[in-house]
Design a protein around this motif. Structure first.
Motif, PDB file in Angstrom:
ATOM      1  N   THR A   1      -0.710   4.183   5.839  1.00 30.80           N
ATOM      2  CA  THR A   1      -1.175   4.222   4.453  1.00 30.80           C
ATOM      3  C   THR A   1      -2.680   4.435   4.323  1.00 30.80           C
ATOM      4  O   THR A   1      -3.197   4.507   3.206  1.00 30.80           O
ATOM      5  CB  THR A   1      -0.777   2.926   3.725  1.00 30.80           C
ATOM      6  OG1 THR A   1      -1.356   1.790   4.381  1.00 30.80           O
ATOM      7  CG2 THR A   1       0.741   2.761   3.720  1.00 30.80           C
ATOM      8  N   THR A   2      -3.373   4.568   5.435  1.00 33.98           N
ATOM      9  CA  THR A   2      -4.820   4.788   5.379  1.00 33.98           C
ATOM     10  C   THR A   2      -5.180   6.242   5.122  1.00 33.98           C
ATOM     11  O   THR A   2      -6.362   6.586   5.128  1.00 33.98           O
ATOM     12  CB  THR A   2      -5.481   4.321   6.693  1.00 33.98           C
ATOM     13  OG1 THR A   2      -4.759   4.865   7.802  1.00 33.98           O
ATOM     14  CG2 THR A   2      -5.487   2.814   6.780  1.00 33.98           C
TER      15      THR A   2
ATOM     16  N   LEU B   1     -10.237   2.492   1.297  1.00 35.08           N
ATOM     17  CA  LEU B   1     -10.281   2.196  -0.132  1.00 35.08           C
ATOM     18  C   LEU B   1     -11.673   2.448  -0.703  1.00 35.08           C
ATOM     19  O   LEU B   1     -11.823   3.011  -1.797  1.00 35.08           O
ATOM     20  CB  LEU B   1      -9.881   0.741  -0.381  1.00 35.08           C
ATOM     21  CG  LEU B   1      -8.403   0.397  -0.154  1.00 35.08           C
ATOM     22  CD1 LEU B   1      -8.204  -1.113  -0.218  1.00 35.08           C
ATOM     23  CD2 LEU B   1      -7.507   1.093  -1.171  1.00 35.08           C
TER      24      LEU B   1
ATOM     25  N   TYR C   1      -1.565  -1.027   8.583  1.00 33.54           N
ATOM     26  CA  TYR C   1      -1.767   0.150   7.743  1.00 33.54           C
ATOM     27  C   TYR C   1      -1.692   1.440   8.550  1.00 33.54           C
ATOM     28  O   TYR C   1      -0.972   2.366   8.179  1.00 33.54           O
ATOM     29  CB  TYR C   1      -3.133   0.072   7.030  1.00 33.54           C
ATOM     30  CG  TYR C   1      -3.405  -1.259   6.391  1.00 33.54           C
ATOM     31  CD1 TYR C   1      -2.733  -1.644   5.232  1.00 33.54           C
ATOM     32  CD2 TYR C   1      -4.313  -2.164   6.957  1.00 33.54           C
ATOM     33  CE1 TYR C   1      -2.972  -2.874   4.648  1.00 33.54           C
ATOM     34  CE2 TYR C   1      -4.559  -3.393   6.378  1.00 33.54           C
ATOM     35  CZ  TYR C   1      -3.886  -3.750   5.232  1.00 33.54           C
ATOM     36  OH  TYR C   1      -4.118  -4.974   4.672  1.00 33.54           O
TER      37      TYR C   1
ATOM     38  N   LEU D   1      -0.651   2.986  -3.228  1.00 30.93           N
ATOM     39  CA  LEU D   1      -1.356   4.226  -2.931  1.00 30.93           C
ATOM     40  C   LEU D   1      -0.313   5.336  -3.014  1.00 30.93           C
ATOM     41  O   LEU D   1       0.892   5.077  -2.979  1.00 30.93           O
ATOM     42  CB  LEU D   1      -2.020   4.156  -1.558  1.00 30.93           C
ATOM     43  CG  LEU D   1      -3.155   3.127  -1.450  1.00 30.93           C
ATOM     44  CD1 LEU D   1      -3.695   3.065  -0.026  1.00 30.93           C
ATOM     45  CD2 LEU D   1      -4.288   3.424  -2.436  1.00 30.93           C
TER      46      LEU D   1
ATOM     47  N   TRP E   1      -8.866  -4.724  -5.500  1.00 26.43           N
ATOM     48  CA  TRP E   1      -8.308  -5.014  -4.186  1.00 26.43           C
ATOM     49  C   TRP E   1      -9.130  -6.087  -3.491  1.00 26.43           C
ATOM     50  O   TRP E   1     -10.357  -6.108  -3.598  1.00 26.43           O
ATOM     51  CB  TRP E   1      -8.325  -3.766  -3.299  1.00 26.43           C
ATOM     52  CG  TRP E   1      -7.597  -2.576  -3.822  1.00 26.43           C
ATOM     53  CD1 TRP E   1      -8.056  -1.669  -4.754  1.00 26.43           C
ATOM     54  CD2 TRP E   1      -6.294  -2.121  -3.428  1.00 26.43           C
ATOM     55  NE1 TRP E   1      -7.109  -0.689  -4.955  1.00 26.43           N
ATOM     56  CE2 TRP E   1      -6.022  -0.935  -4.164  1.00 26.43           C
ATOM     57  CE3 TRP E   1      -5.343  -2.601  -2.526  1.00 26.43           C
ATOM     58  CZ2 TRP E   1      -4.840  -0.230  -4.008  1.00 26.43           C
ATOM     59  CZ3 TRP E   1      -4.155  -1.894  -2.372  1.00 26.43           C
ATOM     60  CH2 TRP E   1      -3.909  -0.724  -3.119  1.00 26.43           C
TER      61      TRP E   1
ATOM     62  N   MET F   1      -8.534   0.060   6.540  1.00 24.21           N
ATOM     63  CA  MET F   1      -8.083   0.082   5.148  1.00 24.21           C
ATOM     64  C   MET F   1      -9.229  -0.167   4.186  1.00 24.21           C
ATOM     65  O   MET F   1      -9.343   0.500   3.145  1.00 24.21           O
ATOM     66  CB  MET F   1      -6.965  -0.943   4.936  1.00 24.21           C
ATOM     67  CG  MET F   1      -6.471  -1.022   3.483  1.00 24.21           C
ATOM     68  SD  MET F   1      -6.002   0.599   2.751  1.00 24.21           S
ATOM     69  CE  MET F   1      -4.444   0.896   3.569  1.00 24.21           C
TER      70      MET F   1
ATOM     71  N   THR G   1       0.824  -1.211   0.000  1.00 27.48           N
ATOM     72  CA  THR G   1       0.000   0.000   0.000  1.00 27.48           C
ATOM     73  C   THR G   1       0.858   1.262   0.000  1.00 27.48           C
ATOM     74  O   THR G   1       0.428   2.298  -0.521  1.00 27.48           O
ATOM     75  CB  THR G   1      -0.983   0.008   1.188  1.00 27.48           C
ATOM     76  OG1 THR G   1      -0.281  -0.226   2.413  1.00 27.48           O
ATOM     77  CG2 THR G   1      -2.058  -1.046   1.003  1.00 27.48           C
TER      78      THR G   1
END
Length: 279
Positions: free
Chosen positions: A199-200, A235, A167, A138, A212, A231, A134
């Motif tokens: 990464t969120t 997304l 995440y 991302l 995903w 997460m 991610t």
């Protein structure tokens, strides 16, 4: 090279030319009768950014099972790890995996065994491996420009499976404060907040066209469900009205602990069903 009658395995292929490190190599599991256009499955292992190796029996067994079940080639890379003897930190682990994916876009393969040309890639990341993927797919360019995938990688990678992922690191530490001293501070630095490496909060990368699958086992005691819930929600928010066609989740089939997920035949079945639905 090893042949077991249905799958040919090639170990320790370097992906950084002229670098002898075993942490910059990968293993290939190639079903002998896989279709020429079948996707590449790439599995990125976890291990808290500090441990594990592609040669571990769990990873070799998983790769063999995935290759047999999906009839797709499976590739398992190593990457450099954070240890007590070095200062290797994020984004270095993810940069190694990105270098591996770049390598695959031009690699000629193994003569008489495997030709990767033109095959789409489906990526899988477990635990820290999910954070690595991610961080790349991302958009973290505003924090780590070195993790920007070139166009051939963005075009080749069509889907990502995330399992038992980490995440949101601040959320993880709120629930497991002992992880700071165990592995987070070593991999990311010892600081008050890790919001910039979570990464969120990242947006979609321009030029990517991904599907995903977010997997989490109800029995996982090392990384809890709020990580994958967060997460999945993130997304879905990014894709908006298209979320149901872009993001799938599986939170209710598996009921084993963190690493036992990879040993479960059901995990292979879940991944195979996802892969079959994409082709």
């Amino acid at each position: 090279m090893v042949q077991d009658g249905s799958t040919t395995t090639e170990y320790d292929i370097p992906y950084i030319p002229n670098n002898p490190s075993p942490l910059l190599r990968f293993d290939l599991y190639a079903p002998d009768a896989c279709p020429r256009d079948s996707p590449l499955l790439v599995f990125v292992h976890g291990g808290a950014w500090r441990a594990e190796d592609k040669a571990d029996n769990d990873f070799r067994t998983l790769a063999s099972r995935l290759a047999s079940a999906s009839n797709c080639p499976v590739l398992v890379p190593n990457y450099r790890l954070t240890t007590e003897h070095n200062q290797f930190r994020h984004p270095g682990h993810a940069a190694d995996i990105l270098a591996f994916l770049v390598f695959l876009t031009t690699w000629p393969g193994v003569p008489n065994v495997f030709d990767p040309a033109g095959r789409p890639m489906y990526l899988m990341g477990h635990s820290a491996g999910a954070h690595i993927l991610t961080s790349i797919f991302l958009d973290s360019a505003h924090v780590f420009p070195s993790l920007t995938p070139p166009s051939p990688v963005l075009q080749a990678v069509r889907a990502i499976v995330l399992s038992e992922g980490i995440y949101d690191i601040d959320l993880l530490l709120a629930r497991f404060p002992e992880y700071r001293g165990w592995f987070i501070a070593a991999a990311f630095g010892d600081r008050e907040s890790y919001a910039d490496v979570s990464t969120t909060s990242l947006s979609l990368r321009e030029g990517s066209d991904l599907r995903w699958l977010v997997i989490h086992s109800a029995g996982d005691t090392l990384v809890d469900m709020p990580q994958s819930d967060t997460m999945d929600a993130h997304l879905r928010g990014l894709y908006g009205p298209a979320a149901d066609t872009r993001v799938a989740r599986n939170f209710d089939q598996l009921d084993v602990d963190h690493d036992d997920v990879l040993r479960s035949p059901l995990f292979v079945d879940v991944v195979r069903a996802f892969v079959d639905g994409l082709q």
